[in-house]
Design a protein around this motif. Sequence first.
Motif, PDB file in Angstrom:
ATOM      1  N   GLU A   1     -14.953  -6.673   5.025  1.00 27.37           N
ATOM      2  CA  GLU A   1     -15.681  -5.694   5.830  1.00 27.37           C
ATOM      3  C   GLU A   1     -16.095  -4.475   5.022  1.00 27.37           C
ATOM      4  OE1 GLU A   1     -13.062  -4.922   9.092  1.00 27.37           O
ATOM      5  OE2 GLU A   1     -13.557  -6.809  10.124  1.00 27.37           O
ATOM      6  N   ASN A   2     -15.311  -4.154   3.989  1.00 26.79           N
ATOM      7  CA  ASN A   2     -15.634  -2.988   3.156  1.00 26.79           C
ATOM      8  C   ASN A   2     -15.048  -3.203   1.767  1.00 26.79           C
ATOM      9  OD1 ASN A   2     -16.091  -0.535   1.957  1.00 26.79           O
ATOM     10  ND2 ASN A   2     -14.839   0.658   3.386  1.00 26.79           N
ATOM     11  N   ILE A   3     -15.909  -3.506   0.811  1.00 24.40           N
ATOM     12  CA  ILE A   3     -15.420  -3.830  -0.534  1.00 24.40           C
ATOM     13  C   ILE A   3     -14.815  -2.625  -1.253  1.00 24.40           C
ATOM     14  CG2 ILE A   3     -16.989  -5.769  -0.821  1.00 24.40           C
ATOM     15  CD1 ILE A   3     -18.744  -4.024  -2.565  1.00 24.40           C
ATOM     16  N   THR A   4     -15.006  -1.438  -0.714  1.00 26.89           N
ATOM     17  CA  THR A   4     -14.397  -0.251  -1.328  1.00 26.89           C
ATOM     18  C   THR A   4     -13.040   0.091  -0.712  1.00 26.89           C
ATOM     19  OG1 THR A   4     -15.514   1.310   0.159  1.00 26.89           O
ATOM     20  CG2 THR A   4     -16.679   0.692  -1.872  1.00 26.89           C
ATOM     21  N   THR A   5     -12.558  -0.777   0.174  1.00 27.20           N
ATOM     22  CA  THR A   5     -11.243  -0.566   0.783  1.00 27.20           C
ATOM     23  C   THR A   5     -10.182  -0.422  -0.294  1.00 27.20           C
ATOM     24  OG1 THR A   5     -11.808  -1.812   2.777  1.00 27.20           O
ATOM     25  CG2 THR A   5      -9.470  -1.592   2.268  1.00 27.20           C
ATOM     26  N   LYS A   6      -9.343   0.593  -0.150  1.00 28.19           N
ATOM     27  CA  LYS A   6      -8.270   0.807  -1.111  1.00 28.19           C
ATOM     28  C   LYS A   6      -6.919   0.480  -0.492  1.00 28.19           C
ATOM     29  CE  LYS A   6     -10.381   4.199  -4.153  1.00 28.19           C
ATOM     30  NZ  LYS A   6     -10.243   5.524  -4.775  1.00 28.19           N
ATOM     31  N   PHE A   7      -6.046   0.008  -1.362  1.00 32.84           N
ATOM     32  CA  PHE A   7      -4.680  -0.314  -0.957  1.00 32.84           C
ATOM     33  C   PHE A   7      -3.719   0.462  -1.847  1.00 32.84           C
ATOM     34  CE2 PHE A   7      -7.361  -3.958  -0.093  1.00 32.84           C
ATOM     35  CZ  PHE A   7      -7.068  -4.225   1.247  1.00 32.84           C
ATOM     36  N   GLN A   8      -2.597   0.826  -1.261  1.00 30.48           N
ATOM     37  CA  GLN A   8      -1.561   1.509  -2.044  1.00 30.48           C
ATOM     38  C   GLN A   8      -0.293   0.662  -2.017  1.00 30.48           C
ATOM     39  OE1 GLN A   8       0.961   5.061  -0.819  1.00 30.48           O
ATOM     40  NE2 GLN A   8      -0.460   6.036  -2.245  1.00 30.48           N
ATOM     41  N   ILE A   9       0.237   0.409  -3.199  1.00 36.50           N
ATOM     42  CA  ILE A   9       1.504  -0.312  -3.317  1.00 36.50           C
ATOM     43  C   ILE A   9       2.544   0.665  -3.827  1.00 36.50           C
ATOM     44  CG2 ILE A   9       2.767  -2.124  -4.529  1.00 36.50           C
ATOM     45  CD1 ILE A   9      -0.890  -2.587  -4.085  1.00 36.50           C
TER      46      ILE A   9
ATOM     47  N   LYS B   1       0.208  -0.569   1.767  1.00 34.58           N
ATOM     48  CA  LYS B   1      -0.563   0.071   2.824  1.00 34.58           C
ATOM     49  C   LYS B   1      -2.046  -0.019   2.517  1.00 34.58           C
ATOM     50  CE  LYS B   1       1.306   4.194   2.739  1.00 34.58           C
ATOM     51  NZ  LYS B   1       1.663   5.580   3.110  1.00 34.58           N
ATOM     52  N   GLN B   2      -2.819  -0.178   3.572  1.00 35.48           N
ATOM     53  CA  GLN B   2      -4.261  -0.045   3.432  1.00 35.48           C
ATOM     54  C   GLN B   2      -4.580   1.429   3.638  1.00 35.48           C
ATOM     55  OE1 GLN B   2      -6.660  -2.650   5.904  1.00 35.48           O
ATOM     56  NE2 GLN B   2      -8.387  -1.236   5.821  1.00 35.48           N
ATOM     57  N   VAL B   3      -5.195   2.043   2.662  1.00 31.15           N
ATOM     58  CA  VAL B   3      -5.508   3.467   2.737  1.00 31.15           C
ATOM     59  C   VAL B   3      -6.475   3.709   3.895  1.00 31.15           C
ATOM     60  CG1 VAL B   3      -6.502   5.430   1.501  1.00 31.15           C
ATOM     61  CG2 VAL B   3      -5.121   3.755   0.261  1.00 31.15           C
ATOM     62  N   ASP B   4      -6.268   4.810   4.625  1.00 28.57           N
ATOM     63  CA  ASP B   4      -7.105   5.172   5.782  1.00 28.57           C
ATOM     64  C   ASP B   4      -7.053   4.104   6.878  1.00 28.57           C
ATOM     65  OD1 ASP B   4      -7.888   7.536   4.495  1.00 28.57           O
ATOM     66  OD2 ASP B   4      -9.549   6.508   3.500  1.00 28.57           O
ATOM     67  N   SER B   5      -5.898   3.492   7.028  1.00 27.31           N
ATOM     68  CA  SER B   5      -5.712   2.475   8.061  1.00 27.31           C
ATOM     69  C   SER B   5      -4.247   2.483   8.474  1.00 27.31           C
ATOM     70  CB  SER B   5      -6.092   1.100   7.511  1.00 27.31           C
ATOM     71  OG  SER B   5      -5.632   0.072   8.359  1.00 27.31           O
ATOM     72  N   GLU B   6      -3.962   1.843   9.603  1.00 26.21           N
ATOM     73  CA  GLU B   6      -2.583   1.748  10.063  1.00 26.21           C
ATOM     74  C   GLU B   6      -1.858   0.542   9.467  1.00 26.21           C
ATOM     75  OE1 GLU B   6      -2.523   1.785  14.302  1.00 26.21           O
ATOM     76  OE2 GLU B   6      -3.377   3.801  14.464  1.00 26.21           O
ATOM     77  N   LEU B   7      -2.580  -0.283   8.728  1.00 26.73           N
ATOM     78  CA  LEU B   7      -1.971  -1.486   8.166  1.00 26.73           C
ATOM     79  C   LEU B   7      -0.927  -1.112   7.114  1.00 26.73           C
ATOM     80  CD1 LEU B   7      -1.924  -4.588   7.968  1.00 26.73           C
ATOM     81  CD2 LEU B   7      -3.651  -4.404   6.167  1.00 26.73           C
ATOM     82  N   ALA B   8       0.307  -1.482   7.380  1.00 31.56           N
ATOM     83  CA  ALA B   8       1.412  -1.232   6.455  1.00 31.56           C
ATOM     84  C   ALA B   8       2.320  -2.457   6.473  1.00 31.56           C
ATOM     85  CB  ALA B   8       2.185   0.015   6.867  1.00 31.56           C
ATOM     86  N   ILE B   9       2.638  -2.962   5.295  1.00 33.50           N
ATOM     87  CA  ILE B   9       3.392  -4.203   5.175  1.00 33.50           C
ATOM     88  C   ILE B   9       4.580  -3.996   4.236  1.00 33.50           C
ATOM     89  CG2 ILE B   9       3.292  -6.619   4.459  1.00 33.50           C
ATOM     90  CD1 ILE B   9       0.173  -6.362   4.837  1.00 33.50           C
ATOM     91  N   LYS B  10       5.765  -4.260   4.737  1.00 30.65           N
ATOM     92  CA  LYS B  10       6.955  -4.238   3.877  1.00 30.65           C
ATOM     93  C   LYS B  10       6.993  -5.538   3.085  1.00 30.65           C
ATOM     94  CE  LYS B  10      10.252  -1.802   3.924  1.00 30.65           C
ATOM     95  NZ  LYS B  10      10.655  -0.693   3.030  1.00 30.65           N
ATOM     96  N   PHE B  11       7.450  -5.458   1.837  1.00 30.67           N
ATOM     97  CA  PHE B  11       7.545  -6.671   1.049  1.00 30.67           C
ATOM     98  C   PHE B  11       8.877  -6.715   0.320  1.00 30.67           C
ATOM     99  CE2 PHE B  11       5.386  -3.532  -1.650  1.00 30.67           C
ATOM    100  CZ  PHE B  11       6.098  -3.605  -2.843  1.00 30.67           C
ATOM    101  N   GLU B  12       9.272  -7.919  -0.061  1.00 30.49           N
ATOM    102  CA  GLU B  12      10.528  -8.137  -0.770  1.00 30.49           C
ATOM    103  C   GLU B  12      10.256  -8.249  -2.266  1.00 30.49           C
ATOM    104  OE1 GLU B  12      13.556  -8.125   0.680  1.00 30.49           O
ATOM    105  OE2 GLU B  12      12.499  -7.662   2.542  1.00 30.49           O
TER     106      GLU B  12
END
Length: 197
Positions: free
Chosen positions: A134-142, A150-161
Amino acid sequence: MERFTKLTSTAIPLPLENIDTDQIIPARFLKAIDKKGFGENLFKDWRFHSDGTANDQFILNNPNYTGSILIAGRNFGCGSSREHAAWALKGYGFKVIISSFFADIFKENALNNGILPLVVIDENLHNLFKAVEENITTKFQIDLEQQLLKQVDSELAIKFEVDAYKKTCLLNGQDDVDFLASIKNEIEQFEQNRIAV
């Protein structure tokens, strides 16, 4: 190795399943034992036609997609145990590979070379692909310390092992040898105590 604490980046989507190590780095490039230059041959047979011209249909040849995060389909890194696959990904500039499943040996090779193989459930993988679509400039923070994607500027947050020992190594920029060197005094003390008994 370079320390890995937090990374914020755009991502390159590669929504193909069962990408094996021979596709990541073809066998003809395995003669070298030095890690340098392997990034140039990452996905060589997908990035280039047999005549050497660039395959404009392959995602890594699309200048609109950039970033040090690769989002890949399920079962990434299957096939042979070649460490060169991790060398090629690292040499190209990837610091994180996200998938819903990694081959065990590839996963270890990635961690040993400073790449974080981040496992998410299929639903979350689908959401990550969708976000980039949907947006190729979407940023993610690990955030490795918090083990949070986390997806920056979004509520998407995922815990990982992540393996606790490998997490420590990544946070400190250490490979296995560096880690052992860092606890040299403890090892020597252990040996002295063992001999004394």
